[in-house]
Design an enzyme around this catalytic site. Structure first.
Site, PDB file in Angstrom:
ATOM      1  CB  THR A   1      29.627  24.724  41.687  1.00 13.13           C
ATOM      2  OG1 THR A   1      30.461  24.036  40.528  1.00 13.13           O
ATOM      3  CG2 THR A   1      30.588  25.040  43.050  1.00 13.13           C
TER       4      THR A   1
ATOM      5  CB  THR B   1      34.170  24.474  38.055  1.00 17.24           C
ATOM      6  OG1 THR B   1      34.813  23.429  37.190  1.00 17.24           O
ATOM      7  CG2 THR B   1      34.318  25.937  37.208  1.00 17.24           C
TER       8      THR B   1
ATOM      9  CG  PHE C   1      37.250  20.140  21.982  1.00 16.06           C
ATOM     10  CD1 PHE C   1      38.163  19.113  21.896  1.00 16.06           C
ATOM     11  CD2 PHE C   1      36.086  20.259  22.673  1.00 16.06           C
ATOM     12  CE1 PHE C   1      38.014  18.313  23.183  1.00 16.06           C
ATOM     13  CE2 PHE C   1      35.770  19.606  23.641  1.00 16.06           C
ATOM     14  CZ  PHE C   1      36.789  18.441  24.005  1.00 16.06           C
TER      15      PHE C   1
ATOM     16  CG  HIS D   1      35.158  16.044  15.966  1.00 18.70           C
ATOM     17  ND1 HIS D   1      35.633  15.353  14.698  1.00 18.70           N
ATOM     18  CD2 HIS D   1      36.078  15.873  17.152  1.00 18.70           C
ATOM     19  CE1 HIS D   1      36.861  14.812  14.886  1.00 18.70           C
ATOM     20  NE2 HIS D   1      37.151  15.133  16.419  1.00 18.70           N
TER      21      HIS D   1
ATOM     22  CB  CYS E   1      31.902  20.957  32.254  1.00 22.02           C
ATOM     23  SG  CYS E   1      32.311  19.947  33.576  1.00 22.02           S
TER      24      CYS E   1
ATOM     25  CE  LYS F   1      32.461  12.862  27.558  1.00 17.72           C
ATOM     26  NZ  LYS F   1      33.960  13.465  27.482  1.00 17.72           N
TER      27      LYS F   1
ATOM     28  NE  ARG G   1      25.446  15.728  35.175  1.00 13.60           N
ATOM     29  CZ  ARG G   1      26.541  15.834  36.091  1.00 13.60           C
ATOM     30  NH1 ARG G   1      26.585  16.914  36.917  1.00 13.60           N
ATOM     31  NH2 ARG G   1      27.392  15.107  36.078  1.00 13.60           N
TER      32      ARG G   1
HETATM   33  C1  UDX Z   1      34.765  19.019  29.358  1.00 12.54           C
HETATM   34  C2  UDX Z   1      35.948  19.511  29.094  1.00 12.54           C
HETATM   35  O1  UDX Z   1      36.670  18.858  27.962  1.00 12.54           O
HETATM   36  C3  UDX Z   1      36.905  19.156  30.254  1.00 12.54           C
HETATM   37  O2  UDX Z   1      38.243  19.534  30.353  1.00 12.54           O
HETATM   38  C4  UDX Z   1      36.310  19.878  31.473  1.00 12.54           C
HETATM   39  O3  UDX Z   1      36.876  19.515  32.810  1.00 12.54           O
HETATM   40  C5  UDX Z   1      34.793  19.308  31.796  1.00 12.54           C
HETATM   41  O4  UDX Z   1      34.163  19.533  30.355  1.00 12.54           O
HETATM   42  P1  UDX Z   1      33.420  16.694  29.257  1.00 12.54           P
HETATM   43  O5  UDX Z   1      32.073  17.665  29.501  1.00 12.54           O
HETATM   44  O6  UDX Z   1      33.329  15.259  29.809  1.00 12.54           O
HETATM   45  O7  UDX Z   1      34.486  17.689  29.516  1.00 12.54           O
HETATM   46  O8  UDX Z   1      33.159  16.225  27.545  1.00 12.54           O
HETATM   47  P2  UDX Z   1      33.948  16.740  26.141  1.00 12.54           P
HETATM   48  O9  UDX Z   1      34.565  15.740  25.705  1.00 12.54           O
HETATM   49  O10 UDX Z   1      34.665  18.012  26.380  1.00 12.54           O
HETATM   50  O11 UDX Z   1      32.652  17.327  25.530  1.00 12.54           O
HETATM   51  C6  UDX Z   1      31.698  17.918  25.692  1.00 12.54           C
HETATM   52  C7  UDX Z   1      30.396  18.324  24.863  1.00 12.54           C
HETATM   53  O12 UDX Z   1      31.206  18.788  23.714  1.00 12.54           O
HETATM   54  C8  UDX Z   1      29.674  17.051  24.291  1.00 12.54           C
HETATM   55  O13 UDX Z   1      28.481  17.408  24.085  1.00 12.54           O
HETATM   56  C9  UDX Z   1      30.616  16.738  23.058  1.00 12.54           C
HETATM   57  O14 UDX Z   1      29.594  15.858  21.977  1.00 12.54           O
HETATM   58  C10 UDX Z   1      30.843  18.231  22.385  1.00 12.54           C
HETATM   59  N1  UDX Z   1      31.859  18.276  21.430  1.00 12.54           N
HETATM   60  C11 UDX Z   1      33.174  17.893  21.814  1.00 12.54           C
HETATM   61  C12 UDX Z   1      31.484  18.379  20.117  1.00 12.54           C
HETATM   62  O15 UDX Z   1      30.319  18.799  19.859  1.00 12.54           O
HETATM   63  N2  UDX Z   1      32.506  18.515  19.236  1.00 12.54           N
HETATM   64  C13 UDX Z   1      33.539  18.555  19.388  1.00 12.54           C
HETATM   65  O16 UDX Z   1      34.599  18.608  18.707  1.00 12.54           O
HETATM   66  C14 UDX Z   1      34.064  18.252  20.888  1.00 12.54           C
END
Ligand code: UDX
Length: 451
Positions: free
Chosen positions: A90, A126, A262, A264, A273, A334, A341
């Site tokens: 999606t 989603t 979350f 950081h 996402c 990450k 993406r």
């Molecule tokens: C996220 C959600 O966590 C998950 O529940 C959902 O199903 C899909 O989207 P994901 O995109 O795999 O998962 O990665 P996530 O670990 O959540 O990190 C997303 C982004 O946030 C990354 O770019 C990461 O670097 C950033 N991030 C995360 C921060 O900048 N600081 C943080 O403290 C945590």
């Protein structure tokens, strides 16, 4: 003995492959339907087209056990299935930021045409609020005789941690049409059975309405994105007032109402996402006449942050990076993924390239995709130390573990300059400065000084 459950999973992409495989691991018979021929043949040959630690082993075990199959015949997969899960893409629609549901609806029409007997159609992708109801309308229009229910069972997998997230989730959300005459007990029972192994872990299961389940997914992701954006702005403020964001984050996080995860600071959130879901929630809010202003701001602040990070690197270099060599550690959005993406590296490297910098980069998993989305001029290196070769500045963009243990002296030996911009706070400022570097990071004392 209880009858073995059978499900069809439409879409062998990230969500479909992980959740299909995990359902098989729970003991269910799972038929994954994948229409992309390249992806299908890879899966059939045991090659996993995504980077997810542990997934290849789990797929192989369940294929061998006969519980997991891959095919492109929708009718065969659906025949006799207790539930059909939709895990097709999606993507964000260009222009309005809404999620594009055309793949979902196309799949639903096909399902309706071939379904036999009672079928629960479950969205795992989603999808915008209202999609479940539209699915029901499409099924009724295509097959007025079909006995079916629609359910929403959003997935909260994180890339790199997806199997553990599926096997030990914080909660399972099941939305069904609570206004349906006669109720949806049958659909709920099938889904409850599918998740039975989680009962041992006492995983909370939330049974709710369709629209509620759909909104829960957007709300959860948007809240987390907002939380990250909050700490990013506090990090900027810390630099201005001489405070330390690490202590701020830790201390506010110790309040159970806030929670420590979350928080950081980063060059901006990315991935498949958060950017998509925050944009979609703002579109849902605007269309419903109830704008979600906090998330509109989150989207804008995050986009501006990536630009600002490039400007910060340029300022750190002395205001001009033209002709300078910048070594970049980490490109993916990450660690523990090869996914590029909406990674911050895309915006940042684009700006640095335009400003005339020579970019050398290394990422443990993302370089193949990076070549297709980053400026052509980027030079890809075989390890972190090679990135430092002749570099005026080294910039950390993704916090891969292997960078954390890197000796600053190893970098120093190869570098021309003495500047490090650590945009993930992976190193200890004191140790790096003692090694003779001019060092900036995010929101830690003395790190925001402009040269
Ligand atoms: C996220 C959600 O966590 C998950 O529940 C959902 O199903 C899909 O989207 P994901 O995109 O795999 O998962 O990665 P996530 O670990 O959540 O990190 C997303 C982004 O946030 C990354 O770019 C990461 O670097 C950033 N991030 C995360 C921060 O900048 N600081 C943080 O403290 C945590």
């Amino acid at each position: 003995m209880e009858v073995q459950l059978r499900i069809a999973m439409i879409g062998g992409g990230y969500v479909g492959l992980v959740s299909g495989t995990c359902f098989a691991e729970f003991g269910t018979d799972v038929a994954i339907v994948e229409t992309n021929p390249d992806r299908l043949s890879a899966l059939r040959e045991g090659r996993i087209p995504i980077y997810e630690p542990g997934l290849d082993r789990l797929v192989a075990e369940n294929v061998t056990a006969g519980r997991l199959t891959f095919g492109d015949d929708m009718a065969a997969a659906i025949r006799g299935a207790d539930a059909v899960f939709l895990a097709v893409g999606t993507p964000s629609r260009r222009g309005d930021g809404q999620a594009d549901t055309s793949y979902v609806y196309a799949a639903v029409e096909q399902i309706a045409r071939v379904a036999e007997g009672y079928t629960v159609i479950v969205t795992k992708s989603t999808v915008p609020v209202g999609t479940g109801r539209e699915i029901a309308r499409i099924v009724r229009a295509t097959r007025p005789d079909l006995d079916f229910d629609v359910a929403s069972n959003p997935e909260f997998l994180r890339e790199g941690n997806a199997i553990a997230d599926f096997m030990r989730p914080d909660r399972v959300i099941i939305g069904t049409d609570q206004s349906k005459p006669g109720g949806t007990q049958r659909a709920q029972d099938i889904l409850r059975k599918l998740y039975r192994p989680l009962y041992l872990l006492e995983t909370p299961m939330v049974f709710t309405g369709l629209e509620t389940a759909e909104l829960i997914k957007y709300s959860a992701n948007s809240f987390l994105a907002m939380k990250i954006t909050f700490i990013n702005e506090i990090a900027d403020l810390c630099e201005k007032v001489g405070a330390d964001v690490i202590d701020v984050a830790r201390s506010i996080g110790l309040d159970g109402r806030i929670g420590k995860k979350f928080l950081h600071p980063s060059p901006g959130f990315g991935g498949s996402c958060f950017p998509k879901d925050t944009r979609a929630l703002t579109a849902i809010g605007r269309n419903a006449g109830s704008p979600v202003r906090l998330i509109e701001t989150t989207v804008a602040v995050n986009e501006a942050r990536m630009q600002a990070m490039a400007q910060r690197i340029i300022a750190f270099a002395g205001g001009d990076v033209s002709g300078l060599t910048i070594g970049v550690l980490g490109l993916t959005f990450k660690p523990e993924t090869d996914d590029m993406r909406e990674a911050a590296s895309i915006t940042i490297l684009d700006q640095l390239d335009r400003a005339g910098a020579h970019i050398r980069a290394f990422d443990p998993a993302g370089m193949q995709t990076a070549r297709t989305v980053l400026p052509q001029s980027v030079i890809y290196c075989s390890d972190a130390v090679e990135v430092a070769e002749g570099a005026d500045i080294v910039v950390v963009l993704t916090e891969w573990n292997e960078f954390r243990s890197l000796s600053p002296y190893k970098l120093k030996n190869r570098m021309k300059g003495r500047k490090i911009a650590d945009l993930r706070n992976i190193w200890d400022p004191q140790a790096i400065r003692e090694a003779g570097f001019d060092y900036i990071s995010l929101g830690r004392p003395d790190t925001g000084r402009q040269p």
